[in-house]
Write an enzyme that holds these catalytic residues in place. Structure first.
Site, PDB file in Angstrom:
ATOM      1  N   SER A 209       0.836  -1.199   0.000  1.00 51.23           N
ATOM      2  CA  SER A 209       0.000   0.000   0.000  1.00 51.23           C
ATOM      3  C   SER A 209       0.876   1.257   0.000  1.00 51.23           C
ATOM      4  CB  SER A 209      -0.923  -0.004   1.216  1.00 51.23           C
ATOM      5  OG  SER A 209      -0.176  -0.242   2.395  1.00 51.23           O
TER       6      SER A 209
ATOM      7  N   ASP B  42       8.542  -3.129  -5.121  1.00 51.15           N
ATOM      8  CA  ASP B  42       7.166  -2.664  -4.928  1.00 51.15           C
ATOM      9  C   ASP B  42       6.851  -1.451  -5.808  1.00 51.15           C
ATOM     10  OD1 ASP B  42       7.479  -4.571  -3.019  1.00 51.15           O
ATOM     11  OD2 ASP B  42       7.306  -3.205  -1.302  1.00 51.15           O
TER      12      ASP B  42
HETATM   13  C1  GLA Z   1       9.084  -5.364   0.943  1.00 49.14           C
HETATM   14  C2  GLA Z   1      10.082  -4.403   0.318  1.00 49.14           C
HETATM   15  C3  GLA Z   1      10.574  -4.913  -1.040  1.00 49.14           C
HETATM   16  C4  GLA Z   1      11.050  -6.355  -0.951  1.00 49.14           C
HETATM   17  C5  GLA Z   1      10.038  -7.220  -0.203  1.00 49.14           C
HETATM   18  C6  GLA Z   1      10.528  -8.605   0.038  1.00 49.14           C
HETATM   19  O1  GLA Z   1       7.913  -5.420   0.195  1.00 49.14           O
HETATM   20  O2  GLA Z   1       9.515  -3.132   0.146  1.00 49.14           O
HETATM   21  O3  GLA Z   1      11.585  -4.067  -1.552  1.00 49.14           O
HETATM   22  O4  GLA Z   1      12.312  -6.426  -0.353  1.00 49.14           O
HETATM   23  O5  GLA Z   1       9.662  -6.659   1.033  1.00 49.14           O
HETATM   24  O6  GLA Z   1      10.694  -9.285  -1.152  1.00 49.14           O
END
Ligand code: GLA
Length: 376
Positions: free
Chosen positions: A115, A161
């Site tokens: 989010s 993300d």
């Molecule tokens: C979170 C982080 C990502 C990644 C994931 C695990 O979502 O924001 O950058 O490291 O954890 O894969």
């Protein structure tokens, strides 16, 4: 815009994401396999000709005011994401002017569906459109979101993300090489299978969580590798193979070794999943998901009792693949389920989880959607 002065602004949207496989590999220079989801953040935004930005979170019913030049920024975490994006977009040469904005979202908070990246990408995209003639590249929007996490929130995350939120495409997963930043779209049309998330509703907040400790462990191992093999350049664990990791086993803590062991395994698993997908072999995809869950739970230690429980229920029901998704410490499992097993699995998971934890997990059917965009 009814929250301000009756005048409407532009509307922008950015999604959350799922990740099929490749967890905690992004900041290790490895591969990830995410896709944007239909759920996301939507924001209405309009320059206000005043001295401060006025931003309203419709879901939290909370208002924040900040001046663009204020070196501290607001204290509420949700507002710091927006303030951080404002600063990062200015650093990219966008002449951001004060604005009014209101936003709302349907990505469950703390579910591991990003989010926060959806919020960052939404505002980065909007400010680029409103004040930057869209001259900032999509990759720089991604990096602005990541820098916001690092500098204004304190989470040293990778780029998965924000990448998924900005570059997502309806019906497509993406395989991203986090070292070279090359990526490919993979059509996601698994005939006979569904992807479904089960949200344990155990809240996960990466801020102040051991997420940064995990990253430090990986960096400790990279340092030890550099000392052990002075002729080779190790930037991240991506550069290490199994023999090299074994060679430094006694030079790092048992915990750091375990973490790095997971990362090397995960690197191999993402590539195996890509091959399996190309061959339409979903049984192997599912098998790798279970292996990832095991590694995240026992080696990387980012699972929790509730998620291990949901993973076990999936296994008992004969679900093809299941694993914890995202950063960990709570949130969802992602499950690859045969169509004919879907109803039984969902009913069983709800019933068993409720009997043990006193509430049902939320069921979220995955629909792969588009990335950041202007609605109107
Ligand atoms: C979170 C982080 C990502 C990644 C994931 C695990 O979502 O924001 O950058 O490291 O954890 O894969």
């Amino acid at each position: 815009m009814k929250h301000f002065d009756g005048k409407t602004g532009n509307i922008y949207a950015s999604p959350g994401r799922i990740n099929l496989i490749g967890e905690h590999t992004d900041y290790n220079g490895g591969f990830v396999f995410p896709g944007a989801v239909e759920q996301g953040i939507m924001a209405e935004i309009r320059p206000n000709g005043q001295k401060t930005c006025n931003v309203y979170s419709i879901d939290l019913k909370d208002m924040a005011h900040f001046s663009i030049d204020d070196p501290q920024g607001p204290t509420a975490t949700w507002a710091r994401y927006i303030y951080g994006i404002v600063q990062e977009m200015r650093a990219l040469g966008v002449d951001v002017k004060p604005f009014n904005a209101a936003f709302a979202g349907d990505v469950p908070l703390g579910a591991g569906m990003s989010s926060s990246a959806a919020l960052e990408s939404c505002f980065a995209f909007a400010l680029n459109d409103l004040f930057g003639d869209n001259k900032v590249s999509k990759w720089d929007l991604v990096l602005a979101g990541q820098a916001t996490e690092h500098k204004y929130i304190g989470v040293n995350c990778g780029i998965m993300d924000q990448f998924a939120s900005v570059f997502g495409k309806k019906g497509k997963l993406m395989r991203l090489d986090c070292r070279s930043r090359e990526f490919e779209y993979f059509p996601w049309e698994p005939k006979g299978y569904k992807l479904v998330l089960l949200n344990s509703k155990v809240k996960h907040e990466l801020k102040g969580s051991p997420y940064n400790d995990r990253r430090n462990s990986c960096e400790n191992v990279v340092k030890a590798l550099g000392q052990q093999f002075p002729d080779k350049k190790f930037e991240t664990l991506r550069d290490a193979d199994w023999d090299e990791l074994e060679a430094v086993k006694d030079k790092v803590s048992a915990e750091d070794y375990k973490r790095a062991h997971f990362v090397l395994g995960e690197k191999d698993r993402v590539l195996a999943v890509c091959d399996a997908l190309q061959a339409g072999d979903y049984e192997t995809v599912g098998q790798k998901m279970y292996e990832t869950h095991y590694g995240l739970s026992k080696e990387y230690e980012v699972s929790c009792e509730e998620l291990d429980f949901l993973n076990n229920v999936a296994k008992e029901c004969g679900v093809t693949g299941s694993r914890i998704m995202g950063g960990g410490f709570g949130g969802c499992t992602i499950n690859l389920v045969k169509d004919e097993l879907y109803d039984k699995f969902i009913a069983t998971a709800k019933e068993k989880f409720n009997a043990k934890y006193g509430h049902e997990p939320a069921v979220i059917d995955v629909v792969i959607g588009d990335g950041s965009r202007k609605i109107c």
